[in-house]
Design an enzyme around this catalytic site. Sequence first.
Site, PDB file in Angstrom:
ATOM      1  N   GLY A  12       0.190 -24.247  17.238  1.00  0.00           N
ATOM      2  CA  GLY A  12      -0.378 -22.770  17.843  1.00  0.00           C
ATOM      3  C   GLY A  12      -1.985 -23.067  17.974  1.00  0.00           C
ATOM      4  O   GLY A  12      -2.484 -23.187  17.032  1.00  0.00           O
ATOM      5  N   MET A  16      -7.305 -19.169  16.974  1.00  0.00           N
ATOM      6  CA  MET A  16      -7.485 -19.686  15.559  1.00  0.00           C
ATOM      7  C   MET A  16      -7.018 -20.751  15.175  1.00  0.00           C
ATOM      8  O   MET A  16      -7.671 -21.867  14.481  1.00  0.00           O
ATOM      9  CB  MET A  16      -6.667 -18.704  14.824  1.00  0.00           C
ATOM     10  CG  MET A  16      -7.071 -17.158  14.684  1.00  0.00           C
ATOM     11  SD  MET A  16      -8.445 -16.940  13.768  1.00  0.00           S
ATOM     12  CE  MET A  16      -8.084 -17.413  12.081  1.00  0.00           C
ATOM     13  N   ASN A  35       1.089 -27.310  20.927  1.00  0.00           N
ATOM     14  CA  ASN A  35       1.093 -25.972  21.203  1.00  0.00           C
ATOM     15  C   ASN A  35       2.402 -25.963  22.322  1.00  0.00           C
ATOM     16  O   ASN A  35       2.767 -26.740  23.074  1.00  0.00           O
ATOM     17  CB  ASN A  35      -0.273 -25.734  22.166  1.00  0.00           C
ATOM     18  CG  ASN A  35      -0.297 -24.083  22.348  1.00  0.00           C
ATOM     19  OD1 ASN A  35      -0.471 -23.263  21.365  1.00  0.00           O
ATOM     20  ND2 ASN A  35      -0.288 -23.797  23.601  1.00  0.00           N
ATOM     21  N   VAL A  77       0.600 -19.341  15.370  1.00  0.00           N
ATOM     22  CA  VAL A  77       1.405 -18.668  16.450  1.00  0.00           C
ATOM     23  C   VAL A  77       1.119 -17.069  16.423  1.00  0.00           C
ATOM     24  O   VAL A  77       0.903 -16.618  15.333  1.00  0.00           O
ATOM     25  CB  VAL A  77       2.776 -19.262  16.921  1.00  0.00           C
ATOM     26  CG1 VAL A  77       2.770 -20.740  17.213  1.00  0.00           C
ATOM     27  CG2 VAL A  77       3.509 -18.921  16.147  1.00  0.00           C
ATOM     28  N   ASN A 105      -1.589 -13.501   9.961  1.00  0.00           N
ATOM     29  CA  ASN A 105      -1.849 -12.336   9.306  1.00  0.00           C
ATOM     30  C   ASN A 105      -0.435 -11.727   8.980  1.00  0.00           C
ATOM     31  O   ASN A 105      -0.001 -10.573   9.657  1.00  0.00           O
ATOM     32  CB  ASN A 105      -2.751 -11.350   9.791  1.00  0.00           C
ATOM     33  CG  ASN A 105      -3.999 -11.514   9.449  1.00  0.00           C
ATOM     34  OD1 ASN A 105      -4.623 -12.046   8.209  1.00  0.00           O
ATOM     35  ND2 ASN A 105      -5.254 -11.146  10.365  1.00  0.00           N
ATOM     36  N   SER A 131      -9.359 -15.602   5.900  1.00  0.00           N
ATOM     37  CA  SER A 131     -10.348 -14.406   6.282  1.00  0.00           C
ATOM     38  C   SER A 131     -11.239 -15.290   7.076  1.00  0.00           C
ATOM     39  O   SER A 131     -11.922 -16.300   6.520  1.00  0.00           O
ATOM     40  CB  SER A 131     -10.749 -13.616   5.180  1.00  0.00           C
ATOM     41  OG  SER A 131     -11.719 -12.785   5.691  1.00  0.00           O
ATOM     42  N   LYS A 185      -4.682 -11.190   0.618  1.00  0.00           N
ATOM     43  CA  LYS A 185      -5.273 -10.975   1.811  1.00  0.00           C
ATOM     44  C   LYS A 185      -5.223  -9.557   2.384  1.00  0.00           C
ATOM     45  O   LYS A 185      -6.284  -9.150   2.923  1.00  0.00           O
ATOM     46  CB  LYS A 185      -4.897 -12.216   3.008  1.00  0.00           C
ATOM     47  CG  LYS A 185      -5.468 -11.712   4.202  1.00  0.00           C
ATOM     48  CD  LYS A 185      -6.837 -12.403   4.525  1.00  0.00           C
ATOM     49  CE  LYS A 185      -7.666 -11.663   5.601  1.00  0.00           C
ATOM     50  NZ  LYS A 185      -6.999 -11.791   6.734  1.00  0.00           N
ATOM     51  N   HIS A 188      -7.667  -7.579   0.432  1.00  0.00           N
ATOM     52  CA  HIS A 188      -9.014  -8.044   0.614  1.00  0.00           C
ATOM     53  C   HIS A 188      -9.429  -7.003   2.096  1.00  0.00           C
ATOM     54  O   HIS A 188     -10.306  -6.632   2.408  1.00  0.00           O
ATOM     55  CB  HIS A 188      -9.143  -9.223   1.235  1.00  0.00           C
ATOM     56  CG  HIS A 188     -10.236  -9.834   1.970  1.00  0.00           C
ATOM     57  ND1 HIS A 188     -10.199  -9.641   3.375  1.00  0.00           N
ATOM     58  CD2 HIS A 188     -11.465 -10.359   1.856  1.00  0.00           C
ATOM     59  CE1 HIS A 188     -11.453  -9.775   3.941  1.00  0.00           C
ATOM     60  NE2 HIS A 188     -12.284 -10.458   3.014  1.00  0.00           N
ATOM     61  N   ASN A 189      -8.451  -7.069   3.297  1.00  0.00           N
ATOM     62  CA  ASN A 189      -8.663  -6.282   4.348  1.00  0.00           C
ATOM     63  C   ASN A 189      -8.590  -4.704   3.827  1.00  0.00           C
ATOM     64  O   ASN A 189      -9.831  -4.165   4.658  1.00  0.00           O
ATOM     65  CB  ASN A 189      -7.522  -6.485   5.299  1.00  0.00           C
ATOM     66  CG  ASN A 189      -7.715  -7.771   5.882  1.00  0.00           C
ATOM     67  OD1 ASN A 189      -8.445  -8.746   5.381  1.00  0.00           O
ATOM     68  ND2 ASN A 189      -7.028  -8.257   6.964  1.00  0.00           N
ATOM     69  N   GLU A 192     -12.158  -4.120   2.734  1.00  0.00           N
ATOM     70  CA  GLU A 192     -13.189  -4.280   3.966  1.00  0.00           C
ATOM     71  C   GLU A 192     -13.175  -3.039   4.667  1.00  0.00           C
ATOM     72  O   GLU A 192     -14.103  -2.501   5.140  1.00  0.00           O
ATOM     73  CB  GLU A 192     -12.504  -5.357   5.042  1.00  0.00           C
ATOM     74  CG  GLU A 192     -13.230  -5.675   6.168  1.00  0.00           C
ATOM     75  CD  GLU A 192     -12.505  -6.610   6.880  1.00  0.00           C
ATOM     76  OE1 GLU A 192     -12.204  -7.935   6.421  1.00  0.00           O
ATOM     77  OE2 GLU A 192     -12.458  -6.441   8.165  1.00  0.00           O
ATOM     78  N   LYS A 263      -5.646  -2.934  13.110  1.00  0.00           N
ATOM     79  CA  LYS A 263      -4.541  -3.873  13.400  1.00  0.00           C
ATOM     80  C   LYS A 263      -3.434  -3.672  12.479  1.00  0.00           C
ATOM     81  O   LYS A 263      -2.341  -4.320  12.634  1.00  0.00           O
ATOM     82  CB  LYS A 263      -4.918  -5.448  13.407  1.00  0.00           C
ATOM     83  CG  LYS A 263      -5.659  -5.619  14.694  1.00  0.00           C
ATOM     84  CD  LYS A 263      -5.775  -7.050  14.886  1.00  0.00           C
ATOM     85  CE  LYS A 263      -6.554  -7.507  16.067  1.00  0.00           C
ATOM     86  NZ  LYS A 263      -6.857  -8.976  16.191  1.00  0.00           N
ATOM     87  N   ARG A 290     -10.555   6.202  10.364  1.00  0.00           N
ATOM     88  CA  ARG A 290     -10.227   5.584  11.752  1.00  0.00           C
ATOM     89  C   ARG A 290      -9.128   6.371  12.215  1.00  0.00           C
ATOM     90  O   ARG A 290      -9.385   6.463  13.549  1.00  0.00           O
ATOM     91  CB  ARG A 290      -9.851   4.063  11.271  1.00  0.00           C
ATOM     92  CG  ARG A 290     -11.033   3.168  10.857  1.00  0.00           C
ATOM     93  CD  ARG A 290     -10.469   1.712  10.981  1.00  0.00           C
ATOM     94  NE  ARG A 290     -11.404   0.875  10.177  1.00  0.00           N
ATOM     95  CZ  ARG A 290     -11.609  -0.350  10.476  1.00  0.00           C
ATOM     96  NH1 ARG A 290     -10.510  -1.000  11.167  1.00  0.00           N
ATOM     97  NH2 ARG A 290     -12.250  -1.240   9.552  1.00  0.00           N
ATOM     98  N   ARG A 457       6.343  22.739 -11.595  1.00  0.00           N
ATOM     99  CA  ARG A 457       7.743  21.792 -11.176  1.00  0.00           C
ATOM    100  C   ARG A 457       8.628  22.165 -12.143  1.00  0.00           C
ATOM    101  O   ARG A 457      10.105  22.313 -11.982  1.00  0.00           O
ATOM    102  CB  ARG A 457       7.290  20.215 -11.294  1.00  0.00           C
ATOM    103  CG  ARG A 457       6.376  19.859 -10.492  1.00  0.00           C
ATOM    104  CD  ARG A 457       5.872  18.150 -10.736  1.00  0.00           C
ATOM    105  NE  ARG A 457       7.068  17.361 -10.452  1.00  0.00           N
ATOM    106  CZ  ARG A 457       7.726  16.778 -11.316  1.00  0.00           C
ATOM    107  NH1 ARG A 457       7.334  16.636 -12.733  1.00  0.00           N
ATOM    108  NH2 ARG A 457       8.746  15.806 -11.094  1.00  0.00           N
TER     109      ARG A 457
END
Length: 489
Positions: A12, A16, A35, A77, A105, A131, A185, A188-189, A192, A263, A290, A457
Amino acid sequence: MTQAEANIGVVGLAAMGASLSRNLARHGNTVAVFNRHYSRTETLMNEHGSEGRFVPAHTLQEFVASLTRPRTAIIMVKAGDPTDQMINDLADLMEAGDIIVDAGNSYFKDTIRREKAIRARGLHFVGCGVSGGEEGALLGPSMMPGGTDESWETLGPILESIAARAEGEPCVTHIGTDGAGHFVKMVHNGIEYADMQVIAESYDLMRRGLGLEPGRIADVFEEWNEGDLNSYLVQITAQVLHHVDARTGRPFIDIVKDQAGMKGTGTWTVQTALDLAVPVTGIGEAVFSRGLSASADLREEAAREGLAGPVQEGGLGDLASDPDRCKAFIEDIRKALYASKIVAYAQGFNEMEEGAREYGWNLDLGAIARIWRGGCIIRAKFLNRISDAYASGGEFGSLLFDPFFKQAIEEAQDSWRRVVTAATGAGIPIPVFASSLSYYDGLRSRRLPAALIQGQRDLFGAHTYGRVDESGAFHTLWAGDGSEIRQGD
Ligand code: NDP
């Protein structure tokens, strides 16, 4: 017959994959490249073939045959079905002990599933979080590989050769088995998202609240970048705010639509945190913010409806017109940003701790903080402090209990409270500032109103409650005589 000469391969070669291949070749690796459509391979060879040793392949068979054993192939890919398809195609051509790396990802649960299937075929599967985007892939990313210890023996030195370096150390470490790398990861995002949102809230308070121009706010962020807040995100914030739109001559920030895209990794972080019952309020509010920003029609309708706001709508009044008070308030915002950021990171690290327990990973949280110091979007000096906190061996339930962070919040909290109060009074939304402060106060509270919720409750659903003075589960006969019965231990 193709001779096996490449120690690593990349499948790929879009943005990236091409960047990663070049980074690998520039660092002394012999890189097999493939590829689906050969045109991308051709472009890479024509434009960058002289940067190192590449072995271009026309077919996947040729690609696999050009790899030395254990054959190691990184897949870059399109995420989803194409990645699944490519994993299977490679596995069909590879042999026991070979290593397939998914550096896209991917969702960590997909990685757990894929690892299991590939392991059953005698191969290694490594889900590797990467990242730093395209530039990071070329110049040095931060990398979070999962997989077996055996695969790390082969892959480790290769990834160390191309990773970003922070204070001399490569920004890569073996995170843990199966989906651990993609899980870390993902968090991490998520962090971010929270980090970007608190920066955006700080901007909004200076712009709407104090009426400062973008260029002046950029100067403030530049100043902040010299201290505790030093980070890539603060640095690029100043750059964005200084930028002027060439077409209109207006500040760039004013010609950009106020609808943030995403994303999905932030959403995954929050969904996973909900499953693990870990409060990640900073990340959650950042994702929801967002969402609200993207709900442009709804906001438009709200404006048309004329939803009521405070009398002093938007502005901070005389505070903004007094230079000394204005300066003091900017310092308050800096401290509120720092405190909210600490809370967001503490929550993200809690999610990793809980994820490690749930999925059986042995995560070294100090090492994770260290590999985030370079190459990735949240890179910051601040991560040294987190790394130190975990390195000190302290067994603590939250980073907020570490002496350094405890004191940092103690010093910031008066400012933090002033900012939340002022913003709320002026009707300026500060979801992460406010929710982080509420989380902090909730954490500090010896007694929360959850006792009332337990009472409710038990009344409507006989869900039982615990007593402060005796162990066991109890139920009150609400519809009867109000007496209490023991329901279990
Ligand atoms: P894309 O996600 O745009 O994917 C394009 C590549 O996938 C091309 O090489 C294309 O081949 C190939 N491809 C698509 N479908 C198939 C298929 N069915 N079979 C074989 N090959 C296929 O490329 P990017 O470089 O932007 O991203 C690659 C991966 O990296 C993705 O998983 C993405 O999520 C991840 N990523 C990671 C980032 C990070 O910072 N970690 C940032 C950006 C992306 P062809 O040329 O023949 O069409």
